[in-house]
Design a protein around this motif. Structure first.
Motif, PDB file in Angstrom:
ATOM      1  N   LEU A   1       0.796  -1.071  -0.245  1.00 50.80           N
ATOM      2  CA  LEU A   1      -0.177   0.051  -0.352  1.00 50.80           C
ATOM      3  C   LEU A   1       1.170   1.114   0.156  1.00 50.80           C
ATOM      4  CD1 LEU A   1      -2.879  -1.068   2.573  1.00 50.80           C
ATOM      5  CD2 LEU A   1      -3.290  -1.050   0.295  1.00 50.80           C
ATOM      6  N   TRP A   2       2.096   1.325   1.149  1.00 48.53           N
ATOM      7  CA  TRP A   2       2.761   2.247   0.453  1.00 48.53           C
ATOM      8  C   TRP A   2       3.634   2.295  -0.626  1.00 48.53           C
ATOM      9  CZ3 TRP A   2       7.028   1.980   4.842  1.00 48.53           C
ATOM     10  CH2 TRP A   2       6.363   1.516   5.995  1.00 48.53           C
ATOM     11  N   PHE A   3       4.147   1.369  -1.346  1.00 46.85           N
ATOM     12  CA  PHE A   3       4.156   1.761  -2.709  1.00 46.85           C
ATOM     13  C   PHE A   3       3.150   2.465  -4.061  1.00 46.85           C
ATOM     14  CE2 PHE A   3       7.510   0.898  -5.868  1.00 46.85           C
ATOM     15  CZ  PHE A   3       8.644   1.195  -5.234  1.00 46.85           C
ATOM     16  N   ARG A   4       2.070   2.306  -3.060  1.00 45.03           N
ATOM     17  CA  ARG A   4       1.372   1.966  -4.168  1.00 45.03           C
ATOM     18  C   ARG A   4       0.407   3.206  -4.103  1.00 45.03           C
ATOM     19  NH1 ARG A   4      -2.177  -2.998  -3.987  1.00 45.03           N
ATOM     20  NH2 ARG A   4      -0.447  -4.249  -4.047  1.00 45.03           N
ATOM     21  N   ASP A   5       0.540   4.261  -2.891  1.00 44.07           N
ATOM     22  CA  ASP A   5       0.117   4.681  -2.103  1.00 44.07           C
ATOM     23  C   ASP A   5      -0.012   6.484  -3.726  1.00 44.07           C
ATOM     24  OD1 ASP A   5      -1.096   6.709  -0.646  1.00 44.07           O
ATOM     25  OD2 ASP A   5       1.230   7.995  -1.091  1.00 44.07           O
ATOM     26  N   LYS A   6      -0.492   7.153  -3.521  1.00 47.80           N
ATOM     27  CA  LYS A   6      -0.934   7.600  -4.452  1.00 47.80           C
ATOM     28  C   LYS A   6       0.282   8.830  -4.402  1.00 47.80           C
ATOM     29  CE  LYS A   6      -5.558   8.381  -5.948  1.00 47.80           C
ATOM     30  NZ  LYS A   6      -6.891   8.767  -5.811  1.00 47.80           N
TER      31      LYS A   6
END
Length: 136
Positions: free
Chosen positions: A34-39
């Motif tokens: 989720l961190w890496f995909r965060d906008k």
């Protein structure tokens, strides 16, 4: 203190296990995917800079008293995670089993992107748990 790292291949149940443990132990859970995909993270176009930001964020988390961190890759952060962890859990499934789980997950994905977990089959799982005795 309870600091847990959970890792393994895709579709091994890392997120489910981390979420369940977090609720049971009342410990914050951090999902690296989720961190890496965060906008905000995606706005950083240069990969090297994105990795530095990611590592800085992780540095802050591992300084906390308790946490559960789950994520399959991010090899460049193994040193931070493993060194600070009290318990390391490796979820090991065969590639065939991971593929089956992926297909199940995609078949039961809802329109909002979430998965109806009640419809997924519970599969056999091999877990390797390592305890860092230096942290006790």
């Amino acid at each position: 203190m309870c600091r847990i790292v959970i890792f393994g291949n895709s579709c091994t149940g890392k997120t489910s296990l981390a979420t369940s443990l977090g609720k049971d132990l009342m410990i914050p859970v951090y999902h690296l995917d989720l961190w890496f995909r965060d906008k905000n993270m995606q706005r950083i176009k240069q990969l090297r800079r994105r990795k530095r930001n990611f590592r800085r964020k992780l540095d802050k988390v591992v300084k906390q008293k308790e946490w559960i961190i789950e994520g399959w890759g991010y090899c460049e952060t193994y040193d931070i995670r493993f060194e600070k962890a009290d318990v390391i859990i490796f979820l090991d499934l065969s590639p065939e089993e991971c593929k089956k789980r992926l297909m199940n997950r995609e078949n039961y994905r809802k329109k909002d992107g979430t998965v109806d977990k009640r419809t997924l089959n519970n599969q056999s799982l091999c877990i390797l748990i390592l305890v860092n005795v230096n942290n006790f």
